[in-house]
Design an enzyme around this catalytic site. Structure first.
Site, mmCIF file in Angstrom:
data_model
loop_
_atom_site.group_PDB
_atom_site.id
_atom_site.type_symbol
_atom_site.label_atom_id
_atom_site.label_comp_id
_atom_site.label_asym_id
_atom_site.label_seq_id
_atom_site.Cartn_x
_atom_site.Cartn_y
_atom_site.Cartn_z
ATOM 1 N N THR A 158 70.187 23.523 -2.627
ATOM 2 C CA THR A 158 71.266 22.789 -1.959
ATOM 3 C C THR A 158 72.350 23.704 -1.385
ATOM 4 O OG1 THR A 158 72.231 22.605 -4.154
ATOM 5 C CG2 THR A 158 71.065 20.652 -3.327
ATOM 6 N N SER A 188 72.668 17.821 -9.366
ATOM 7 C CA SER A 188 71.838 17.388 -8.233
ATOM 8 C C SER A 188 70.487 16.831 -8.659
ATOM 9 C CB SER A 188 71.581 18.569 -7.297
ATOM 10 O OG SER A 188 72.793 19.110 -6.850
ATOM 11 N N CYS A 195 74.687 41.180 1.144
ATOM 12 C CA CYS A 195 74.551 40.916 2.588
ATOM 13 C C CYS A 195 75.237 41.950 3.492
ATOM 14 C CB CYS A 195 75.050 39.510 2.905
ATOM 15 S SG CYS A 195 76.574 39.084 2.087
ATOM 16 N N SER A 241 80.602 32.110 5.466
ATOM 17 C CA SER A 241 79.372 31.613 4.831
ATOM 18 C C SER A 241 78.907 32.552 3.715
ATOM 19 C CB SER A 241 78.252 31.432 5.861
ATOM 20 O OG SER A 241 77.955 32.666 6.483
ATOM 21 N N GLU A 297 82.891 42.700 -4.401
ATOM 22 C CA GLU A 297 82.077 43.103 -3.251
ATOM 23 C C GLU A 297 82.027 44.626 -3.081
ATOM 24 O OE1 GLU A 297 80.427 40.802 -1.882
ATOM 25 O OE2 GLU A 297 79.926 41.328 0.169
ATOM 26 N N HIS A 353 78.292 39.396 9.469
ATOM 27 C CA HIS A 353 79.166 40.415 8.887
ATOM 28 C C HIS A 353 79.158 41.656 9.789
ATOM 29 C CE1 HIS A 353 79.371 37.854 5.516
ATOM 30 N NE2 HIS A 353 78.720 38.540 4.608
HETATM 31 N N1 NAP Z 1 75.990 33.248 1.296
HETATM 32 C C1 NAP Z 1 75.524 34.474 1.575
HETATM 33 O O1 NAP Z 1 75.663 34.978 2.717
HETATM 34 C C2 NAP Z 1 74.806 35.260 0.517
HETATM 35 C C3 NAP Z 1 74.203 36.466 0.895
HETATM 36 C C4 NAP Z 1 73.517 37.223 -0.058
HETATM 37 C C5 NAP Z 1 73.467 36.782 -1.357
HETATM 38 N N2 NAP Z 1 74.081 35.606 -1.730
HETATM 39 C C6 NAP Z 1 73.945 35.177 -3.127
HETATM 40 O O2 NAP Z 1 73.063 34.053 -3.144
HETATM 41 C C7 NAP Z 1 73.438 33.148 -4.193
HETATM 42 C C8 NAP Z 1 73.717 31.768 -3.582
HETATM 43 O O3 NAP Z 1 74.810 31.884 -2.678
HETATM 44 P P1 NAP Z 1 75.287 30.662 -1.764
HETATM 45 O O4 NAP Z 1 76.199 31.271 -0.785
HETATM 46 O O5 NAP Z 1 74.104 29.899 -1.302
HETATM 47 O O6 NAP Z 1 76.103 29.775 -2.828
HETATM 48 P P2 NAP Z 1 76.402 28.200 -2.808
HETATM 49 O O7 NAP Z 1 76.435 27.674 -1.426
HETATM 50 O O8 NAP Z 1 77.607 28.035 -3.659
HETATM 51 O O9 NAP Z 1 75.119 27.555 -3.556
HETATM 52 C C9 NAP Z 1 74.929 27.747 -4.932
HETATM 53 C C10 NAP Z 1 73.642 27.087 -5.397
HETATM 54 O O10 NAP Z 1 73.539 27.298 -6.816
HETATM 55 C C11 NAP Z 1 73.255 26.071 -7.441
HETATM 56 N N3 NAP Z 1 73.799 25.987 -8.806
HETATM 57 C C12 NAP Z 1 75.103 25.945 -9.178
HETATM 58 N N4 NAP Z 1 75.196 25.781 -10.530
HETATM 59 C C13 NAP Z 1 73.929 25.714 -10.988
HETATM 60 C C14 NAP Z 1 73.361 25.541 -12.276
HETATM 61 N N5 NAP Z 1 74.121 25.370 -13.379
HETATM 62 N N6 NAP Z 1 72.001 25.519 -12.391
HETATM 63 C C15 NAP Z 1 71.226 25.686 -11.295
HETATM 64 N N7 NAP Z 1 71.697 25.833 -10.046
HETATM 65 C C16 NAP Z 1 73.035 25.855 -9.895
HETATM 66 C C17 NAP Z 1 73.919 25.022 -6.560
HETATM 67 O O11 NAP Z 1 73.342 23.748 -6.816
HETATM 68 P P3 NAP Z 1 74.236 22.364 -6.786
HETATM 69 O O12 NAP Z 1 74.402 22.014 -5.331
HETATM 70 O O13 NAP Z 1 73.389 21.406 -7.523
HETATM 71 O O14 NAP Z 1 75.533 22.686 -7.463
HETATM 72 C C18 NAP Z 1 73.594 25.568 -5.170
HETATM 73 O O15 NAP Z 1 72.293 25.177 -4.804
HETATM 74 C C19 NAP Z 1 74.672 33.765 -4.867
HETATM 75 O O16 NAP Z 1 74.258 34.474 -5.989
HETATM 76 C C20 NAP Z 1 75.235 34.687 -3.797
HETATM 77 O O17 NAP Z 1 75.981 35.733 -4.316
HETATM 78 C C21 NAP Z 1 74.728 34.835 -0.813
#
Ligand code: NAP
Length: 346
Positions: free
Chosen positions: A13, A41, A145, A175, A198, A238
């Site tokens: 999600t 969810s 990233c 994002s 970071e 970025h």
């Molecule tokens: N955004 C970027 O550009 C980027 C780039 C590289 C790496 N990352 C890494 O990728 C990961 C996700 O980032 P994001 O930006 O997608 O974050 P996000 O939009 O906040 O999404 C977080 C996800 O984690 C799930 N989650 C939260 N609590 C949980 C739990 N207790 N059990 C299982 N799932 C849970 C959420 O599900 P619900 O909707 O059910 O809460 C959601 O699907 C992070 O570790 C981040 O550091 C992000």
């Protein structure tokens, strides 16, 4: 490949999870069979549980698919993980212990001794360390990233001229902080000169990626990076300004030639998600720009411009990457393709 391989998305999600959904639809090798998220969810339909923020609609076949709770039993062998880092560590370990191959975006296991941070153009040999992991399955990570486009640029330059130091300053899109991320009141018309945790990631991950596999460990490359990271009011992309010094001083022309001609395993094997050219070098003096350039090569390249002499080091330049594609979901998919194509899944 005969029949498609079933895969699951953990954190389906979220910002990265949504990108997985889009990039995996119509993938020639993989088919999404399970969508997984938090207990909040679980048992809800994807469209109902997900704050969908993509510029294309949710694929029709997934709109009413019910979400599973992270931790529940999954039938897919390959799990793409975009879970929040506050929970990803133990959940990913648990799945890897049960025999799943977890391809993760989270920071939790990146610096573990037996877990590689893979960029298939740079260090596909590091996959070998997964054979020595403590798990029945495996955990494979992709980098932070900002690190992704930076390490892609540093790799061929380090090989040719040996880097001594790198100094960089980033301008990172919102994002990158996930959803809902930074409050609009704090970022609209503003720059925030701090992103928690970071700079330490940016200062350490490249050295591991460019490091040498030595038996059971990866010896990090021997150069130093100093990073300053800023959040800016952009949705995606970025941008990083960087200066560097080498043991052997190259000319800007030599640097441009090396980056432009660099190709590696994903290109040789024609992996489905691979960019044809992993690095795109611009000649125009006002490029690359996030609003114009992040979708070249489907968001999977590093975009480079303004390669010129640096009066303090040797060379300075601008590097841009699509943070949720090459910096996250696309990187993980390319890792899975490379892992598979090298025969690690049998
Ligand atoms: N955004 C970027 O550009 C980027 C780039 C590289 C790496 N990352 C890494 O990728 C990961 C996700 O980032 P994001 O930006 O997608 O974050 P996000 O939009 O906040 O999404 C977080 C996800 O984690 C799930 N989650 C939260 N609590 C949980 C739990 N207790 N059990 C299982 N799932 C849970 C959420 O599900 P619900 O909707 O059910 O809460 C959601 O699907 C992070 O570790 C981040 O550091 C992000």
């Amino acid at each position: 490949m005969k029949s498609k391989i079933s895969v699951a998305i953990l954190g389906a999600t979220g910002t990265v999870g949504q990108k997985f959904v889009l990039l995996l639809q119509n993938h020639p090798w993989f088919e999404i069979s399970e969508l997984v998220a938090s207990p909040r969810s679980a048992n809800r339909t994807y469209r109902n549980a997900c704050a969908w923020k993509q510029d294309k609609p949710i694929p029709y076949v997934l709109r009413d698919k019910l979400l599973l709770e992270a931790g529940s039993e999954l039938s897919s062998r390959i799990l793409f993980s975009g879970m929040d880092s506050s929970v990803a560590g133990p959940i990913e370990e648990d799945y890897a212990s049960k025999g799943h191959i977890v391809i993760s975006n989270s920071k939790n296991h990146r610096m573990d001794r037996d877990v590689p941070i893979i960029i298939p153009e740079v260090n596909s040999s590091h996959f070998e360390i997964t054979k020595k992991q403590r798990f029945k399955g495996a955990i494979i990570t992709n980098s932070n990233c900002v690190v992704m486009p930076v390490a892609m640029v540093l790799a061929p330059l380090h090989q040719a001229f040996k880097i001594k130091w790198v100094q960089l300053s980033s301008m990172q899109a919102i994002s990158g902080a996930g959803y809902p991320g930074i409050p609009s009141y704090d970022i609209l018309g503003n720059i925030v000169p701090f992103i928690e945790g970071e700079e330490s990631k940016v200062e350490t991950e490249s050295q591991k990626i460019l490091g040498r596999l030595d038996g059971n460990t990866i010896e990090p490359a021997d150069f130093v990076i100093s990073a300053q990271c800023n959040r800016v009011p952009l949705v995606d992309g970025h941008t990083i300004n960087l200066s560097m010094e080498f043991e052997k001083k190259p000319s800007p022309q030599q640097v441009g030639d090396i980056l432009r001609s660099w190709k590696s395993l994903p290109q040789e094997k024609r992996l489905p998600t691979a960019p044809r050219s992993p690095i795109i070098v611009f000649e125009e003096e006002n490029r690359p720009q996030p609003a114009r350039d992040i979708w070249l090569e489907n968001g999977m390249a590093a975009y480079v411009g303004r390669i010129r002499e640096c009066p303090i080091g040797h060379i300075k330049m601008v590097v841009l990457g699509h943070n949720t594609v090459r910096g996250a979901a696309g990187a993980a998919i390319l890792n899975a393709e490379a892992y598979l194509s090298l025969g690690y899944l049998g």
